[in-house]
Design a protein around this motif. Structure first.
Motif, PDB file in Angstrom:
ATOM      1  N   LYS A 165       0.730  -1.265  -0.215  1.00  0.00           N
ATOM      2  CA  LYS A 165      -0.066  -0.051  -0.003  1.00  0.00           C
ATOM      3  C   LYS A 165       0.861   1.528  -0.061  1.00  0.00           C
ATOM      4  N   THR A 166       2.008   1.185   0.314  1.00  0.00           N
ATOM      5  CA  THR A 166       3.013   2.406   0.156  1.00  0.00           C
ATOM      6  C   THR A 166       4.252   1.924  -0.654  1.00  0.00           C
ATOM      7  N   ASN A 167       5.138   2.893  -0.708  1.00  0.00           N
ATOM      8  CA  ASN A 167       6.331   2.680  -1.682  1.00  0.00           C
ATOM      9  C   ASN A 167       7.740   2.531  -0.511  1.00  0.00           C
ATOM     10  N   ILE A 168       7.351   2.043   0.711  1.00  0.00           N
ATOM     11  CA  ILE A 168       8.251   1.962   1.468  1.00  0.00           C
ATOM     12  C   ILE A 168       9.323   0.964   1.083  1.00  0.00           C
ATOM     13  N   ASN A 169      10.718   0.832   1.151  1.00  0.00           N
ATOM     14  CA  ASN A 169      11.594  -0.090   0.935  1.00  0.00           C
ATOM     15  C   ASN A 169      11.267  -1.285   1.933  1.00  0.00           C
ATOM     16  N   VAL A 170      11.651  -2.506   1.427  1.00  0.00           N
ATOM     17  CA  VAL A 170      11.136  -3.720   2.296  1.00  0.00           C
ATOM     18  C   VAL A 170      12.578  -4.521   2.456  1.00  0.00           C
ATOM     19  N   SER A 171      12.864  -4.982   3.161  1.00  0.00           N
ATOM     20  CA  SER A 171      13.917  -6.079   3.429  1.00  0.00           C
ATOM     21  C   SER A 171      13.453  -7.426   3.945  1.00  0.00           C
ATOM     22  N   ILE A 172      13.852  -8.406   3.079  1.00  0.00           N
ATOM     23  CA  ILE A 172      13.203  -9.609   3.386  1.00  0.00           C
ATOM     24  C   ILE A 172      14.402 -10.751   3.707  1.00  0.00           C
ATOM     25  N   THR A 173      14.159 -11.463   5.004  1.00  0.00           N
ATOM     26  CA  THR A 173      15.233 -12.339   5.264  1.00  0.00           C
ATOM     27  C   THR A 173      14.890 -13.714   5.411  1.00  0.00           C
ATOM     28  N   GLY A 174      15.599 -14.615   5.417  1.00  0.00           N
ATOM     29  CA  GLY A 174      15.083 -15.986   5.743  1.00  0.00           C
ATOM     30  C   GLY A 174      16.049 -16.921   4.896  1.00  0.00           C
ATOM     31  N   GLU A 246      20.260 -11.323  -2.306  1.00  0.00           N
ATOM     32  CA  GLU A 246      21.710 -11.383  -1.715  1.00  0.00           C
ATOM     33  C   GLU A 246      22.396 -10.183  -1.520  1.00  0.00           C
ATOM     34  N   ILE A 247      22.033  -9.173  -0.978  1.00  0.00           N
ATOM     35  CA  ILE A 247      22.384  -7.971  -0.823  1.00  0.00           C
ATOM     36  C   ILE A 247      23.519  -7.794   0.200  1.00  0.00           C
ATOM     37  N   ALA A 248      23.811  -8.819   1.027  1.00  0.00           N
ATOM     38  CA  ALA A 248      24.767  -8.751   1.885  1.00  0.00           C
ATOM     39  C   ALA A 248      25.988  -9.348   1.246  1.00  0.00           C
ATOM     40  N   ALA A 285      16.902  -8.751  -0.283  1.00  0.00           N
ATOM     41  CA  ALA A 285      16.633  -9.999   0.378  1.00  0.00           C
ATOM     42  C   ALA A 285      17.878 -10.407   0.631  1.00  0.00           C
ATOM     43  N   THR A 286      18.065 -11.335   1.848  1.00  0.00           N
ATOM     44  CA  THR A 286      19.398 -11.934   2.091  1.00  0.00           C
ATOM     45  C   THR A 286      19.215 -12.852   3.147  1.00  0.00           C
ATOM     46  N   HIS A 287      19.795 -13.947   3.273  1.00  0.00           N
ATOM     47  CA  HIS A 287      19.917 -15.261   4.191  1.00  0.00           C
ATOM     48  C   HIS A 287      20.551 -14.975   5.397  1.00  0.00           C
ATOM     49  N   LYS A 288      21.355 -13.855   5.275  1.00  0.00           N
ATOM     50  CA  LYS A 288      22.207 -13.456   6.423  1.00  0.00           C
ATOM     51  C   LYS A 288      21.518 -12.513   7.414  1.00  0.00           C
ATOM     52  N   ASN A 289      21.961 -12.113   8.469  1.00  0.00           N
ATOM     53  CA  ASN A 289      21.525 -11.306   9.499  1.00  0.00           C
ATOM     54  C   ASN A 289      22.224  -9.954   9.281  1.00  0.00           C
ATOM     55  N   LEU A 290      21.536  -8.852   8.662  1.00  0.00           N
ATOM     56  CA  LEU A 290      22.424  -7.656   8.183  1.00  0.00           C
ATOM     57  C   LEU A 290      22.659  -6.810   9.421  1.00  0.00           C
ATOM     58  N   ALA A 291      22.067  -6.938  10.436  1.00  0.00           N
ATOM     59  CA  ALA A 291      22.404  -6.173  11.627  1.00  0.00           C
ATOM     60  C   ALA A 291      23.795  -6.867  12.169  1.00  0.00           C
ATOM     61  N   GLU A 292      23.911  -8.180  12.086  1.00  0.00           N
ATOM     62  CA  GLU A 292      25.252  -8.563  12.465  1.00  0.00           C
ATOM     63  C   GLU A 292      26.467  -8.493  11.528  1.00  0.00           C
ATOM     64  N   VAL A 294      26.564  -5.637   9.837  1.00  0.00           N
ATOM     65  CA  VAL A 294      27.118  -4.118  10.077  1.00  0.00           C
ATOM     66  C   VAL A 294      27.939  -4.331  11.488  1.00  0.00           C
ATOM     67  N   LYS A 295      27.553  -5.017  12.594  1.00  0.00           N
ATOM     68  CA  LYS A 295      28.499  -5.223  13.637  1.00  0.00           C
ATOM     69  C   LYS A 295      30.105  -5.731  13.120  1.00  0.00           C
ATOM     70  N   LYS A 296      29.966  -6.551  12.215  1.00  0.00           N
ATOM     71  CA  LYS A 296      31.119  -7.222  11.741  1.00  0.00           C
ATOM     72  C   LYS A 296      31.958  -6.279  10.932  1.00  0.00           C
ATOM     73  N   GLY A 297      31.456  -5.371  10.518  1.00  0.00           N
ATOM     74  CA  GLY A 297      32.014  -4.455   9.384  1.00  0.00           C
ATOM     75  C   GLY A 297      32.048  -4.645   8.037  1.00  0.00           C
ATOM     76  N   ASN A 298      31.088  -5.724   7.789  1.00  0.00           N
ATOM     77  CA  ASN A 298      30.798  -6.251   6.319  1.00  0.00           C
ATOM     78  C   ASN A 298      29.959  -5.592   5.623  1.00  0.00           C
ATOM     79  N   PHE A 299      29.270  -4.643   6.316  1.00  0.00           N
ATOM     80  CA  PHE A 299      27.956  -4.027   5.705  1.00  0.00           C
ATOM     81  C   PHE A 299      27.827  -2.551   6.386  1.00  0.00           C
ATOM     82  N   ARG A 300      27.601  -1.698   5.423  1.00  0.00           N
ATOM     83  CA  ARG A 300      27.728  -0.312   5.805  1.00  0.00           C
ATOM     84  C   ARG A 300      26.362   0.096   6.656  1.00  0.00           C
ATOM     85  N   GLU A 301      26.584   0.751   7.771  1.00  0.00           N
ATOM     86  CA  GLU A 301      25.518   0.905   8.523  1.00  0.00           C
ATOM     87  C   GLU A 301      24.478   1.976   7.963  1.00  0.00           C
ATOM     88  N   ASP A 302      25.042   3.051   7.117  1.00  0.00           N
ATOM     89  CA  ASP A 302      24.011   3.885   6.548  1.00  0.00           C
ATOM     90  C   ASP A 302      23.513   3.337   5.480  1.00  0.00           C
TER      91      ASP A 302
END
Length: 448
Positions: A165-174, A246-248, A285-292, A294-302
């Motif tokens: 119903k909106t144009n919000i970005n969506v992140s799918i994990t699993g 597989e954005i991660a 989408a990704t099968h990884k935990n993006l927040a993790e 980020v903590k590991k320095g593998n993914f930009r926080e911004d």
């Protein structure tokens, strides 16, 4: 392309042959000629694409014959050709639904030629619209796209509806095989962008040295081998949705460039200077935990905060309970239909075997298992022996490093309680343990 079948009904053989010859000059047309209305009606089962009809036939008038044609097939366009310029008759026929009314004179052949072209173009457009409606109608229904009735899946449907119903970005994990792209398509084809492109990009499948040119495109001469301009995936998705799977897996340098594209809502092709404005919806989408990551320095926080949007976490198949059997029936019916095998029944022993398996490959693995079982079964009955598990995972899905045996046991019981909708007795029977053991663990808080 199949021939366009045209039936000519004309009692004047000479004039009929002239029309047949003239129309047949188009090699795409297959023209068949009749001299009476009865001859035509006897051959209507052949379903012509178009009929030209002489108004004054020896056995019936054109208006009567037209009504009989409509009784058999109301979709066939009919062009009436008359020797008399009778305005009242022409108006009456056009109101009845004939596609065109022509008067026999020296220009009839050319007018008929043009009329057939217009009718064929209209038919082609209608067919395209029908196909599009059918495709969109199939995609619009979450329940038809994603098979299952479990409570956890119903929650996913609710999230998808909110996202659409909106144009919000969506992140799918699993986990791999849980249907992340299917969910992304479901959101797109239920949104206002459904008539624009849905562009999926598997980041893990593109070589690192090609990722920028694939995503952003390039200009002619940008590098050796760039012999022509190439449109990038972001530009292809303009107005629609880009799905970054597989954005991660992206390295930090490319992450930085994607962040800039999303912030500025514009893209510049490699080797170019033109800024192309973008109006896109981003689903990742990704099968990884993006927040993790980020903590590991593998993914930009911004970038993480830019794309996280509405998070949707897809459950693994082993947590979807009876959905396993619903999906299994869908897959076996689909396989049987495609291979013309007749109805295939799955015996209870086979169902039980499926329910007790952990499916590390999720829905994708279940489909492969069912397809093989349908091939191997005898008498169109799938038995337990026909169900073969060929998991590529070496470790049991329940074995988790760094956990005690007690913690592992708790996790297994949690999974089975979820599978059996918190039915303690069914869970105890499935795991072959005492129900009192489960009750004690619930009371102690271990299973909360």
């Amino acid at each position: 392309m199949s021939a366009y079948n045209i039936f000519i009904v004309e009692d004047n053989r000479w004039y009929g042959e002239i029309l047949q010859y003239h129309i047949s000059l188009n090699p795409d047309y297959k023209v068949t000629r009749f001299e009476t209305g009865k001859e035509l009606l006897d051959k209507l089962y052949l379903q012509p694409d178009l009929i030209t009809l002489d108004f004054s036939l020896p056995d019936m008038l054109g208006d009567k014959l037209y009504l009989k044609i409509r009784e058999v097939n109301s979709q066939i366009p009919v062009i009436v050709i008359s020797a008399q310029e009778n305005i009242a008759v022409a108006v009456s026929l056009l109101k009845m639904g004939v596609s065109d009314y022509l008067v026999k004179d020296e220009s009839t052949k050319d007018l008929l030629w043009n009329s057939i072209i217009k009718i064929r173009e209209t038919q082609s457009l209608k067919k395209e619209v029908e196909i599009l409606r059918e495709e969109l109608g199939q995609k619009f229904s979450f329940e038809k796209t994603i098979i299952g009735q479990s409570d956890v899946l119903k929650k996913i449907f609710g999230m998808m509806e909110k996202a659409s119903k909106t144009n919000i970005n969506v992140s799918i994990t699993g986990e791999t095989g849980t249907g992340k792209e299917v969910v992304a398509k479901g959101i797109h084809y239920n949104s206002e962008r459904k008539k624009k492109a849905f562009v999926p990009v598997n980041m893990a499948a593109i070589p690192r040295e090609l990722i920028e040119s694939e995503l952003f495109g390039y200009e002619k001469g940008a590098f050796t081998g760039a012999v022509a301009r190439k449109t990038g995936k972001f530009e292809e998705a303009n107005g629609g949705t880009i799905f970054l799977d597989e954005i991660a897996e992206l390295d930090l340098a490319v992450q930085s460039k994607i962040l800039r594209v999303l912030q500025e809502r514009e893209v510049v092709r490699v080797g170019g200077n033109e800024k192309i404005k973008l109006d896109i919806r981003v689903i990742v989408a990704t099968h990884k935990n993006l927040a993790e990551e980020v903590k590991k320095g593998n993914f930009r926080e911004d970038l993480y905060y830019r794309i996280i949007g509405l998070p949707i976490e897809l459950p693994p198949l082993r947590q979807r309970g009876n959905d396993i059997l619903i999906l299994a029936k869908y897959f076996v019916d689909d396989f049987a239909r495609q291979n013309k095998m007749g109805a295939i029944t799955m015996l209870q022993e086979a169902k039980n075997k499926l329910l007790h398996y952990h499916f590390p490959g999720n829905v994708r693995e279940l489909k492969a298992i069912i397809d093989l079982a349908a091939v191997m079964c005898d008498n169109n009955e799938i038995k337990a022996d026909d169900i073969t598990f060929n998991s590529t995972k070496k470790d049991n899905v329940f074995v988790m490093e760094g956990r005690t045996l007690r913690e592992q046991t708790c996790e297994i019981i949690k999974i089975y309680l979820h599978k059996y909708n918190d039915d303690v007795i069914a869970t105890a029977q499935a795991l072959d343990i005492g129900k009192s053991t489960i009750y004690k663990m619930i009371q102690s808080g271990e299973l909360n």
